[in-house]
Design an enzyme around this catalytic site. Structure first.
Site, PDB file in Angstrom:
ATOM      1  N   ASP A 196     -10.155 -11.566  -6.086  1.00  0.00           N
ATOM      2  CA  ASP A 196     -11.406 -10.938  -5.679  1.00  0.00           C
ATOM      3  C   ASP A 196     -11.529 -10.914  -4.160  1.00  0.00           C
ATOM      4  O   ASP A 196     -10.847 -11.664  -3.450  1.00  0.00           O
ATOM      5  CB  ASP A 196     -12.602 -11.713  -6.244  1.00  0.00           C
ATOM      6  CG  ASP A 196     -12.971 -11.256  -7.649  1.00  0.00           C
ATOM      7  OD1 ASP A 196     -12.388 -10.270  -8.114  1.00  0.00           O
ATOM      8  OD2 ASP A 196     -13.840 -11.895  -8.268  1.00  0.00           O
ATOM      9  N   LYS A 218      -9.914  -3.215  -4.597  1.00  0.00           N
ATOM     10  CA  LYS A 218      -9.491  -1.827  -4.389  1.00  0.00           C
ATOM     11  C   LYS A 218      -9.479  -1.014  -5.681  1.00  0.00           C
ATOM     12  O   LYS A 218      -9.083   0.152  -5.678  1.00  0.00           O
ATOM     13  CB  LYS A 218      -8.092  -1.817  -3.764  1.00  0.00           C
ATOM     14  CG  LYS A 218      -8.056  -2.436  -2.369  1.00  0.00           C
ATOM     15  CD  LYS A 218      -6.658  -2.415  -1.790  1.00  0.00           C
ATOM     16  CE  LYS A 218      -6.627  -3.038  -0.392  1.00  0.00           C
ATOM     17  NZ  LYS A 218      -5.259  -3.048   0.177  1.00  0.00           N
TER      18      LYS A 218
END
Length: 408
Positions: A196, A218
């Site tokens: 994360d 992403k």
């Protein structure tokens, strides 16, 4: 004898009688290691520390509540003379010599037949460092070796075969040194790390070059879509025979959607385990010097996710009830909705002068604390340009930590 180095040997003490003579701080430090080795520990001493007495009451060790007698060493495999009386320690040493029992002395290593090494453990290994009675040096060497093994700077000749499965690792509030030892170990052994944005990023730079890192920040936008993709990813990689670490900030089970990932693994028949992390709403105030409880002002605390505002159809928080609480409120993911939350809590009865601390980037180099009140929270967030991540602490504990700014 002092001209010769000690001969190292690993004692297997499980189920064997070990006598500790003395009940003070030295004995207290030695007993846990003996218990970890499975030894049948008996303490001989007229008095013991409260910690040792607690072990006696719990049935972990035996206690002969008197001074030492030579017959105490009958059927004993190992003895530690740890009293503050050199004459007693000498008596223990001589009795051990007669019984041919190895004896450690806390007061005079030159008169002992054994020395206690500085020990550490890693991945089934027991590491012991012995020196010529230089405890600080041997402890420093031990620590350097164990740290190197955990961080991967010291590697075994062969990496253990990867066991497929998923491990959820909570990385703590952000500083790389605040991850657990077990968490760091799992990272170093992973084939794939699914990380994360708020996971301690510096630790990723320490990973072996063969470790694949997947940055889930992403992934496509939309929280539901992102979580579904994470679930698919970790299950897919584990089923492909890889050891997967799902790496998060804080703790995986405190507003971290960790159990959703557990459920996905279980449905797919993937082995999964959890390594907890320091939860940010508890750790960040502590690092900033703010207690979340205090016996004079707060006997309870409540951790709340502020990712949706009061009145939102998805909100599960009873803000009316929250406003009636007198303890500490800890708000996570609440920077954007803090003004609305403050208004809801004020409307429910919490005082406008209630102290508030906003701890930004807790434990990280850019950490700062904004002090305000419940009534001024929204305005001060704007004035100080507060951006996530931040933990908002509401309650009189803030005044306890910052008496120069508030009065109780």
């Amino acid at each position: 004898m002092d001209d010769h180095p000690p001969y190292p040997s690993g004692l297997r003490l499980a189920g064997r009688r070990v006598v500790v003579v003395g009940g003070g701080q030295v004995a207290q430090r030695r007993i846990p290691g003996l218990l970890a080795a499975g030894a049948d520990v008996v303490v001989v001493s007229p008095h013991v520390t409260p910690a040792i007495e607690g072990q006696v009451l719990a049935g972990e060790i035996g206690w002969v509540e008197r001074g030492f007698a030579d017959e105490d060493l009958a059927d004993t495999w190992y003895v530690i003379a740890a009293t503050d009386d050199p004459a007693v320690n000498e008596q223990v040493s001589k009795a051990a010599e007669v019984e041919r029992t190895f004896c450690v002395r806390s007061d005079d290593g030159t008169s002992a037949t054994a020395w206690t090494p500085a020990t550490g453990r890693y991945d089934g290994l027991t590491l012991a460092v012995l020196g010529r009675r230089e405890p600080r040096r041997t402890a420093a060497v031990r620590d350097a070796i164990v740290t190197g093994l955990h961080e991967g700077t010291i590697a075994a000749s062969e990496r253990r075969p990867s066991v497929p499965g998923v491990t959820l690792v909570g990385g703590g509030p952000g500083h790389p040194e605040l991850i657990s030892v077990a968490g760091r170990k799992a990272l170093m052994e992973a084939d794939v790390v699914v990380a994360d944005r708020l996971a301690p990023r510096e630790l990723l730079g320490d990973l072996p070059a063969t470790t694949e890192v997947v940055d889930v920040a992403k992934l496509p936008r939309g929280s539901a879509a992102r979580q579904e993709e994470i679930n698919r990813l970790i299950v897919e990689r584990a089923l492909a025979g890889q050891r997967v670490v799902r790496f998060k900030g804080g703790d995986s089970f405190v507003f971290g959607r960790g159990f959703e990932e557990i459920e996905a693994c279980r449905r797919a028949g993937v082995a999964v385990n959890v390594i907890p992390g320091l939860s940010s709403p508890l750790a960040v105030p502590a690092v900033a010097g703010i207690p979340i409880t205090h016996r004079q002002v707060a006997h309870d605390f409540t951790v709340i996710s502020g990712h949706v505002p009061p009145g939102h159809p998805d909100s599960l928080v009873d803000w009316e009830a929250i406003g009636h609480l007198r303890g500490t409120l800890l708000l996570m993911m609440a920077v954007e909705n803090a003004p609305a939350i403050a208004q809801a809590v004020l409307a429910a009865g919490r005082g406008p002068a209630t102290p508030v601390a906003v701890v930004c980037d807790g434990s990280m180099p850019g950490e700062r604390t904004v002090l305000t009140t419940l009534a001024d929270l929204g305005a001060d967030l704007d004035r100080h340009a507060v951006r996530p991540p931040a933990i908002i602490v509401v309650g009189d504990v803030v005044a306890v930590a910052h008496p120069q700014h508030f009065s109780l």
